[in-house]
Design an enzyme around this catalytic site. Structure first.
Site, mmCIF file in Angstrom:
data_model
loop_
_atom_site.group_PDB
_atom_site.id
_atom_site.type_symbol
_atom_site.label_atom_id
_atom_site.label_comp_id
_atom_site.label_asym_id
_atom_site.label_seq_id
_atom_site.Cartn_x
_atom_site.Cartn_y
_atom_site.Cartn_z
ATOM 1 N N ASP A 9 0.864 -1.174 0.000
ATOM 2 C CA ASP A 9 0.000 0.000 0.000
ATOM 3 C C ASP A 9 0.908 1.234 0.000
ATOM 4 O O ASP A 9 2.117 1.130 0.260
ATOM 5 C CB ASP A 9 -0.884 -0.038 1.247
ATOM 6 C CG ASP A 9 -1.782 1.171 1.371
ATOM 7 O OD1 ASP A 9 -2.400 1.556 0.372
ATOM 8 O OD2 ASP A 9 -1.839 1.736 2.479
ATOM 9 N N ASP A 11 -0.213 5.141 1.025
ATOM 10 C CA ASP A 11 -0.494 6.049 2.140
ATOM 11 C C ASP A 11 -0.578 5.274 3.448
ATOM 12 O O ASP A 11 -1.367 4.337 3.575
ATOM 13 C CB ASP A 11 -1.817 6.793 1.911
ATOM 14 C CG ASP A 11 -1.793 7.633 0.653
ATOM 15 O OD1 ASP A 11 -1.174 8.703 0.666
ATOM 16 O OD2 ASP A 11 -2.390 7.200 -0.360
ATOM 17 N N ASP A 182 -1.571 -0.684 5.938
ATOM 18 C CA ASP A 182 -1.858 -0.178 7.280
ATOM 19 C C ASP A 182 -3.317 -0.289 7.674
ATOM 20 O O ASP A 182 -3.692 0.169 8.759
ATOM 21 C CB ASP A 182 -1.423 1.288 7.384
ATOM 22 C CG ASP A 182 -2.312 2.202 6.554
ATOM 23 O OD1 ASP A 182 -2.415 1.958 5.334
ATOM 24 O OD2 ASP A 182 -2.904 3.137 7.110
#
Length: 243
Positions: A9, A11, A182
């Site tokens: 990922d 961000d 995240d």
């Protein structure tokens, strides 16, 4: 056996972009004459793509309040503003580059890629700006396919593309793939195609990870190499496949 494909990922995993995203959302709200939101609130809206981020900031995640033209105008303003300001405060998390270099050095035939719900152009521009693009054979965004994470379409496409990079080896299997992110969105993306998942507790949405139950948790990017090594040692042998 070390994973053959690692998909990151963006961000909250490779970069901390919360200030630039929050400032861009608040610029959009000011443009529309709406009250600004605290950065912490906006950070909780990140992860499902630009359109959902905008709708959540407008208090209309289901699209029941505002007409489509209003939302489209808000989204266009946000994207235009963010395109200019996406690098004002964004930075690469400490340890990311060292971790990626360690993985590539120790496992040069393991492929790495980015799969984000951020639009693909800013994703690629940001990675290029920070020199992260040298690690990744591909970078796909939320508008690269007809659907976004947690739908596994993008991850399956990356698995197929990675397989083509191993012309003398059997195809890469989902079980030889690790999604690193995240949020629960990343974990569910992995689950939806049979891949493994590492949750990053230092990111933007660590509160969402426990319910999704990733296979391992990383408290810092420096944890990635070690976790990847131990994560797959307990897997059953995968049909004698070697790099």
């Amino acid at each position: 056996m070390f994973p053959r494909l690692l998909v990151f990922d963006l961000d909250g995993t490779l970069i901390d972009s919360r200030i630039d995203l929050a400032n861009s959302i608040n610029a959009m709200l000011a443009y529309l004459g709406k009250p600004l939101l605290p950065h912490a609130v906006i950070a909780g809206y990140i992860g499902d793509g630009a359109s959902m981020l905008v709708r959540r900031a407008l208090g209309d995640p289901e699209g029941d309040v505002h007409d489509a033209q209003f939302v489209d105008r808000a989204l266009a303003f946000f994207l235009d503003y963010y395109r200019i300001h996406k690098l004002d405060f964004t930075y690469v998390y400490d340890g990311v580059v060292n971790a990626l270099e360690a993985i590539r050095s120790a496992h040069p035939r393991t492929r790495m890629a980015v799969l984000t719900n951020k639009p693909v152009r800013p994703s690629r521009d940001i990675c290029a700006h920070f020199g992260l693009d040298r690690f990744f054979f591909q970078n796909y965004g939320g508008n690269s396919f007809h659907t976004k994470k947690p739908d596994p379409t993008g991850l399956l496409a990356l698995i197929a593309e990675a397989s083509a990079l191993y012309p003398t080896a059997p195809p890469v299997k989902p079980a030889q793939t690790v999604m690193i992110g995240d949020s629960d969105v990343d974990v569910l993306t992995a689950r939806n195609c049979g891949a493994l998942a590492i949750g990053c507790t230092f990111g933007l949405a660590p509160h969402s990870l426990p319910a999704a139950a990733p296979d391992a948790l990383a408290d810092a990017p420096s944890d990635w190499p070690g976790l990847l090594g131990t994560l797959t040692t307990n897997l059953p042998h995968l049909d004698g496949q070697h790099l």
